[in-house]
Design an enzyme around this catalytic site. Sequence first.
Site, PDB file in Angstrom:
ATOM      1  N   CYS A 133       0.883  -1.215  -0.105  1.00 31.03           N
ATOM      2  CA  CYS A 133       0.091  -0.093  -0.097  1.00 31.03           C
ATOM      3  C   CYS A 133       0.698   1.289  -0.108  1.00 31.03           C
ATOM      4  O   CYS A 133       1.321   1.481   1.007  1.00 31.03           O
ATOM      5  CB  CYS A 133      -0.977   0.082   1.452  1.00 31.03           C
ATOM      6  N   CYS A 136      -0.355   4.136   2.296  1.00 30.59           N
ATOM      7  CA  CYS A 136      -0.151   3.706   3.452  1.00 30.59           C
ATOM      8  C   CYS A 136       1.060   4.094   3.949  1.00 30.59           C
ATOM      9  O   CYS A 136       1.587   4.558   5.024  1.00 30.59           O
ATOM     10  CB  CYS A 136      -0.786   2.448   3.969  1.00 30.59           C
ATOM     11  N   ASP A 137       2.141   3.451   3.366  1.00 33.22           N
ATOM     12  CA  ASP A 137       3.429   3.416   3.655  1.00 33.22           C
ATOM     13  C   ASP A 137       4.654   4.124   2.938  1.00 33.22           C
ATOM     14  O   ASP A 137       5.766   4.165   3.499  1.00 33.22           O
ATOM     15  CB  ASP A 137       3.802   2.204   3.790  1.00 33.22           C
TER      16      ASP A 137
END
Length: 309
Positions: A133, A136-137
């Site tokens: 992701c 997300c990261d």
Amino acid sequence: MQIYDVVIIGAGPAGLSAGLYAGRSRLNTLLIEKEKDGGQIVITSEVENYPGCMEEESGRSLVARMTRQTETFGVERAQDTITKVDFSGDIKVLTGKKGEYRARAVIIATGAYPRPIGCEGEKELIGKGVSYCATCDGNFFEDMDIYVVGGGDTAVEEAMYLTKFGRKVTIIHRRDQLRAAKSIQEKAQKNPKINFMWNTVITKLKGTGLLESMVIKNLKTNEEVEIHAPEEDGTFGVFGFIGFLPQSSIFEGAIAIEDGYIPTNEKMETNIPGVFAAGDIRVKDVRQVVTAAADGAIAAMMAEKYLEH
Ligand code: NAP
């Protein structure tokens, strides 16, 4: 025990759309999600192909609006993981980790999850350098090296997004040609931070605590090389975008499944009366937010018709 008109499993675009339509039809509806709403689309940094979405709409913000809209129509929510289903009677029974749910009709919208890269050390290093992701990261790898595995639309689009963070982003692809749409490829080729490693796979990811090195293999020459994190960084990022695996194992034996996906007709009916499927979990050619949302709407309207009879 309460018997719902409809229970929807999965709150991605298909499930949320089904909830919206079922709620608007005043069906007594329960929408069950095991984690967070949104399914795959929340890991998409920019949605530019859902009608009405323009100017940097992210998957997450689109889903947040879908959730709000669905909830305004009185759909009940539950957070639970369904582990067993019994579709043999007129009342369908769903068993979750937290409870049991009964309904006259069920809409399966469980979608698919990211396919693992499939190399040694991957599982141990998820969240410690390995991710699926970018939104997300990505920010964990500010000014670091980032590697993206895959050659499809997702891999190339997310690689471009990751250039916002990484010092350089290298796409590792197992062939010498991308699968991604030409328009997406052209954008990537113009991006000076994007590099390519062709005919290459990762065979091993290593690290104690954080991802520290990886072994890559050239499939043409069989040559293996170990790449170490630059000393000043201590780590680097590896993002896998190599497709998805359908989440259908709990339905095995209860309904027809083909290669992990659920076949339906165009009314989203499965082979079991009263059980419908919508979105990426279906056998279909085009898996997009717009098609998932359409499936959800159809499934809910057909469930309403089924219940009338
Ligand atoms: P995809 O199109 O199935 O591509 C998967 C990629 O991963 C392929 O390049 C494949 O290589 C590679 N791959 C598969 N298994 C592998 C393995 N074990 N090891 C190494 N590489 C592996 O998946 P996707 O990119 O996630 O896209 C899914 C669907 O969503 C597609 O229909 C796509 O068009 C759509 N999508 C559209 C957009 C958009 O329109 N903006 C954005 C994202 C996704 P090969 O090429 O060698 O098979």
